[in-house]
Each structure stands twice: as C-alpha cells, then as structure tokens.
Design a protein around this motif. Structure first.
Motif, PDB file in Angstrom:
ATOM      1  N   THR A 134       0.836  -1.343   0.121  1.00  0.00           N
ATOM      2  CA  THR A 134       0.050   0.024  -0.041  1.00  0.00           C
ATOM      3  C   THR A 134       0.930   1.100  -0.151  1.00  0.00           C
ATOM      4  N   ILE A 135       0.658   2.292  -0.953  1.00  0.00           N
ATOM      5  CA  ILE A 135       1.449   3.455  -0.924  1.00  0.00           C
ATOM      6  C   ILE A 135       0.306   4.519  -0.704  1.00  0.00           C
ATOM      7  N   VAL A 136       0.310   5.489   0.187  1.00  0.00           N
ATOM      8  CA  VAL A 136      -0.679   6.522   0.535  1.00  0.00           C
ATOM      9  C   VAL A 136       0.220   7.655   0.290  1.00  0.00           C
ATOM     10  N   THR A 137      -0.048   8.693  -0.801  1.00  0.00           N
ATOM     11  CA  THR A 137       0.795   9.729  -1.068  1.00  0.00           C
ATOM     12  C   THR A 137      -0.166  10.937  -1.674  1.00  0.00           C
ATOM     13  N   GLU A 138       0.333  12.106  -1.686  1.00  0.00           N
ATOM     14  CA  GLU A 138      -0.262  13.471  -2.163  1.00  0.00           C
ATOM     15  C   GLU A 138       0.577  13.803  -3.681  1.00  0.00           C
ATOM     16  N   VAL A 139       1.529  12.664  -4.036  1.00  0.00           N
ATOM     17  CA  VAL A 139       2.283  13.118  -5.168  1.00  0.00           C
ATOM     18  C   VAL A 139       1.379  12.405  -6.233  1.00  0.00           C
ATOM     19  N   ARG A 140       1.542  13.135  -7.374  1.00  0.00           N
ATOM     20  CA  ARG A 140       0.918  12.304  -8.730  1.00  0.00           C
ATOM     21  C   ARG A 140       2.007  11.673  -9.466  1.00  0.00           C
ATOM     22  N   ALA A 141       1.337  10.566  -9.966  1.00  0.00           N
ATOM     23  CA  ALA A 141       2.055   9.720 -10.950  1.00  0.00           C
ATOM     24  C   ALA A 141       1.058   8.927 -11.636  1.00  0.00           C
ATOM     25  N   ASP A 142       1.343   8.461 -12.829  1.00  0.00           N
ATOM     26  CA  ASP A 142       0.497   7.659 -13.587  1.00  0.00           C
ATOM     27  C   ASP A 142       0.938   6.209 -13.785  1.00  0.00           C
ATOM     28  N   SER A 143       2.190   5.862 -13.094  1.00  0.00           N
ATOM     29  CA  SER A 143       2.484   4.286 -13.520  1.00  0.00           C
ATOM     30  C   SER A 143       3.388   4.122 -12.042  1.00  0.00           C
ATOM     31  N   ILE A 144       3.333   2.785 -11.821  1.00  0.00           N
ATOM     32  CA  ILE A 144       3.931   2.231 -10.795  1.00  0.00           C
ATOM     33  C   ILE A 144       5.143   1.118 -11.302  1.00  0.00           C
ATOM     34  N   LYS A 145       6.053   1.020 -10.822  1.00  0.00           N
ATOM     35  CA  LYS A 145       7.303   0.031 -11.087  1.00  0.00           C
ATOM     36  C   LYS A 145       7.658  -0.682 -10.005  1.00  0.00           C
ATOM     37  N   ALA A 146       7.559  -2.284 -10.329  1.00  0.00           N
ATOM     38  CA  ALA A 146       7.934  -3.476  -9.120  1.00  0.00           C
ATOM     39  C   ALA A 146       9.222  -3.881  -9.778  1.00  0.00           C
ATOM     40  N   MET A 147      10.260  -3.784  -8.685  1.00  0.00           N
ATOM     41  CA  MET A 147      11.472  -4.447  -8.795  1.00  0.00           C
ATOM     42  C   MET A 147      11.894  -5.284  -7.781  1.00  0.00           C
ATOM     43  N   TYR A 148      12.547  -6.397  -8.609  1.00  0.00           N
ATOM     44  CA  TYR A 148      13.099  -7.530  -7.343  1.00  0.00           C
ATOM     45  C   TYR A 148      14.316  -8.119  -7.905  1.00  0.00           C
ATOM     46  N   ILE A 149      15.219  -8.695  -7.148  1.00  0.00           N
ATOM     47  CA  ILE A 149      16.627  -9.086  -7.656  1.00  0.00           C
ATOM     48  C   ILE A 149      16.067 -10.509  -8.472  1.00  0.00           C
ATOM     49  N   GLY A 150      16.710 -10.604  -9.413  1.00  0.00           N
ATOM     50  CA  GLY A 150      16.507 -12.043 -10.214  1.00  0.00           C
ATOM     51  C   GLY A 150      15.109 -11.786 -11.456  1.00  0.00           C
ATOM     52  N   TYR A 151      14.324 -10.665 -11.231  1.00  0.00           N
ATOM     53  CA  TYR A 151      13.267 -10.765 -12.155  1.00  0.00           C
ATOM     54  C   TYR A 151      13.475  -9.077 -12.818  1.00  0.00           C
ATOM     55  N   GLN A 152      13.039  -9.206 -14.168  1.00  0.00           N
ATOM     56  CA  GLN A 152      12.759  -8.090 -14.692  1.00  0.00           C
ATOM     57  C   GLN A 152      11.950  -7.146 -14.133  1.00  0.00           C
ATOM     58  N   PRO A 153      12.574  -5.632 -14.004  1.00  0.00           N
ATOM     59  CA  PRO A 153      11.487  -4.878 -13.608  1.00  0.00           C
ATOM     60  C   PRO A 153      10.085  -4.701 -14.423  1.00  0.00           C
ATOM     61  N   THR A 154       9.011  -4.453 -13.772  1.00  0.00           N
ATOM     62  CA  THR A 154       7.639  -4.338 -14.665  1.00  0.00           C
ATOM     63  C   THR A 154       6.970  -3.056 -14.166  1.00  0.00           C
ATOM     64  N   THR A 155       6.589  -2.460 -15.211  1.00  0.00           N
ATOM     65  CA  THR A 155       5.989  -1.253 -14.891  1.00  0.00           C
ATOM     66  C   THR A 155       4.253  -1.247 -15.380  1.00  0.00           C
ATOM     67  N   LEU A 156       3.525  -0.441 -14.472  1.00  0.00           N
ATOM     68  CA  LEU A 156       2.072  -0.628 -15.004  1.00  0.00           C
ATOM     69  C   LEU A 156       1.460   0.640 -15.027  1.00  0.00           C
ATOM     70  N   LYS A 157       0.622   1.132 -15.605  1.00  0.00           N
ATOM     71  CA  LYS A 157      -0.178   2.173 -15.569  1.00  0.00           C
ATOM     72  C   LYS A 157      -1.326   2.098 -14.647  1.00  0.00           C
TER      73      LYS A 157
END
Length: 73
Positions: A50-73
């Motif tokens: 869960t991320i609670v923020t007042e910052v605006r963004a249109d995508s999130i990125k998930a990163m984990y060692i041994g996996y390709q980073p994944t970006t979702l809108k």
C-alpha cells in the motif's frame, strides 16, 4: 483577529499484491515506486503493498532481484 485556513491536498491510495506469474506464489519484499518520483514502498511477506501519497504519478514500477522490472499504468 485570527483566521484559520485549512488546506487539503488530494491523497491517493494505491494497493495491490505482487506474485510470481509462473508459480502464482506471493513475492515478499518487492520494491514498488511511483515512476518519476521518489515515493514508493515494499511488499510485505504475503506480497501485499500500500502506498498513500499526495504526489501524482501515472505508473508504478516493481523491482526484485532476479526478475525483470515491471511497470504498470
């Protein structure tokens, strides 16, 4: 004379679950960041985040060692 001014920014709550698509197992401790910001978090032992923020963004990125980073809108 005293004036009280209340400013309110719009708060956004983003939540989800990270899992391995091949094994369907939850993935703990994955780094999640809002693309273009310094705002992010880490998934818990069950893959939930869960991320609670007042910052605006249109995508999130998930990163984990041994996996390709994944970006979702």
């Amino acid at each position: 004379m005293f004036f009280a001014v209340q400013a309110s920014a719009q708060t956004t709550r983003i939540s989800g679950k990270i899992y391995d698509t091949q094994t369907n197992e939850p993935m703990p401790f994955v780094n999640i960041i809002l693309v273009g910001t310094k705002v992010g978090g880490i998934s818990d032992v069950d893959g939930n985040y869960t991320i609670v923020t007042e910052v605006r963004a249109d995508s999130i990125k998930a990163m984990y060692i041994g996996y390709q980073p994944t970006t979702l809108k």
